[in-house]
Design an enzyme around this catalytic site. Sequence first.
Site, PDB file in Angstrom:
ATOM      1  N   GLY A   1       0.844  -1.196   0.000  1.00  0.00           N
ATOM      2  CA  GLY A   1       0.000   0.000   0.000  1.00  0.00           C
ATOM      3  C   GLY A   1       0.877   1.243   0.000  1.00  0.00           C
TER       4      GLY A   1
ATOM      5  CG  ASP B   1      -1.566  -0.249   8.735  1.00  0.00           C
ATOM      6  OD1 ASP B   1      -2.311   0.720   8.498  1.00  0.00           O
ATOM      7  OD2 ASP B   1      -1.706  -1.368   8.210  1.00  0.00           O
TER       8      ASP B   1
ATOM      9  NE  ARG C   1     -27.891   8.743   9.889  1.00  0.00           N
ATOM     10  CZ  ARG C   1     -28.235   9.736   9.094  1.00  0.00           C
ATOM     11  NH1 ARG C   1     -27.356  10.244   8.253  1.00  0.00           N
ATOM     12  NH2 ARG C   1     -29.462  10.227   9.114  1.00  0.00           N
TER      13      ARG C   1
ATOM     14  NE  ARG D   1      -2.528   3.226   0.968  1.00  0.00           N
ATOM     15  CZ  ARG D   1      -3.060   2.042   0.593  1.00  0.00           C
ATOM     16  NH1 ARG D   1      -3.477   1.199   1.511  1.00  0.00           N
ATOM     17  NH2 ARG D   1      -3.139   1.719  -0.657  1.00  0.00           N
TER      18      ARG D   1
HETATM   19  O1  F6P Z   1      -1.124  -1.591   5.081  1.00  0.00           O
HETATM   20  C1  F6P Z   1      -1.637  -0.324   4.829  1.00  0.00           C
HETATM   21  C2  F6P Z   1      -3.128  -0.375   4.596  1.00  0.00           C
HETATM   22  O2  F6P Z   1      -3.526   0.939   4.287  1.00  0.00           O
HETATM   23  C3  F6P Z   1      -3.952  -0.957   5.737  1.00  0.00           C
HETATM   24  O3  F6P Z   1      -4.209  -0.053   6.776  1.00  0.00           O
HETATM   25  C4  F6P Z   1      -5.208  -1.373   5.008  1.00  0.00           C
HETATM   26  O4  F6P Z   1      -5.863  -2.413   5.681  1.00  0.00           O
HETATM   27  C5  F6P Z   1      -4.698  -1.833   3.683  1.00  0.00           C
HETATM   28  O5  F6P Z   1      -3.455  -1.188   3.488  1.00  0.00           O
HETATM   29  C6  F6P Z   1      -5.612  -1.542   2.525  1.00  0.00           C
HETATM   30  O6  F6P Z   1      -5.047  -2.087   1.388  1.00  0.00           O
HETATM   31  P1  F6P Z   1      -5.526  -1.785  -0.112  1.00  0.00           P
HETATM   32  O7  F6P Z   1      -5.145  -0.383  -0.454  1.00  0.00           O
HETATM   33  O8  F6P Z   1      -4.796  -2.779  -0.923  1.00  0.00           O
HETATM   34  O9  F6P Z   1      -7.004  -1.970  -0.101  1.00  0.00           O
END
Ligand code: F6P
Length: 342
Positions: free
Chosen positions: A10, A128, A266, A275
């Site tokens: 990621g 994370d 909600r 990200r």
């Molecule tokens: O490992 C980083 C992360 O952003 C996690 O927090 C999350 O569970 C995962 O990647 C999501 O992955 P993707 O972008 O492949 O859906």
Amino acid sequence: MRIGMLTGGGDCPGLNAVIRAVVRHSIKNYKSELVGFLEGWRGPIENKVMPLNLDNTSGILHKGGTILKSSRTNPFKVDKGPEKIMENMKQNNLDALIAIGGEDTCGVAHKMFTQYQLNVVCVPKTIDNDLSATDFTFGFDTAVNIVMECVDRLHSTAESHDRILVCEVMGRHAGWIACYGGIAGGADFICVPEKPINLSELVKAVKNRHANGKKFSIIVAAEGAKLAEAEILKDKELDAFGHVKLGGIGEQLAKLIEKETGFETRSTTLGHIQRGGSPTAFDRVLGTRFGVKATDLVHTKKFGTMVALNGNQIVDVPVEAGVGTLKTLDMDLYKTASIFFG
Ligand code: F6P
């Protein structure tokens, strides 16, 4: 030297800061040449490359994402994947590889180092913050700041409507983002993967606030937080590393809280917003320091290592120290957070 570089897993803010630092330091101070492999480990498997030079790595420090692109490709799941990596290292006349990634990417790097003698140095990244042997990974601080801002925004609308708002954040195995973001945003309850959710405790906290005149509450829940009795997995499809795609605890919690309290509830899932975008100053500085250290390690041939933050010092550790076990949340920090629940 000729050095390859890739970003895997990621993405996160700060990757470009590392790339820029490696290129700048290698060219200016070691007269080395760089080659970028595209899309994580898919790059060296399929020989997808791009040149990296002072020109095309200029003006990228403040940009989110990665100019090298990323993927969750696992070479050990691809026919002759590791052998193809070694072949393409040779094909490109490369002496070493810098792999920037999290648990999975660095785990592959470790196997490539021990089983195929790949000259590799790792740089730990993940929003994370769950990689061992480093106090922080870059990307985490940016994600926490985004969560804080979103929780601030949720506060004002929750208050206007006398609502309970559940904010689901990332963190599949570790509650670092939830805990830091929750503390910074003043959450009224935080749910983390390390502690099964005690619904009655949560409901008590919300009702307690109402009894004290606060008719709104904000709950921050990590995507990996679990209710003992509930099925939280929305989608059981696995990725190449065997991880389940998470999501859905926020919605489930909202329904349960509304049922138990009678207060309108909600949920909001922040997802990939955490990200994206520009890295914070902290992540730009950490990424830069990591990149400089990784460059020094490569040029002193200290392979099989990972750069790490230890206190305020950048050090190197054997890569297996980073990938052996996940760094879960410090429960003393959770205890501090819980002083503000209810
Ligand atoms: O490992 C980083 C992360 O952003 C996690 O927090 C999350 O569970 C995962 O990647 C999501 O992955 P993707 O972008 O492949 O859906």
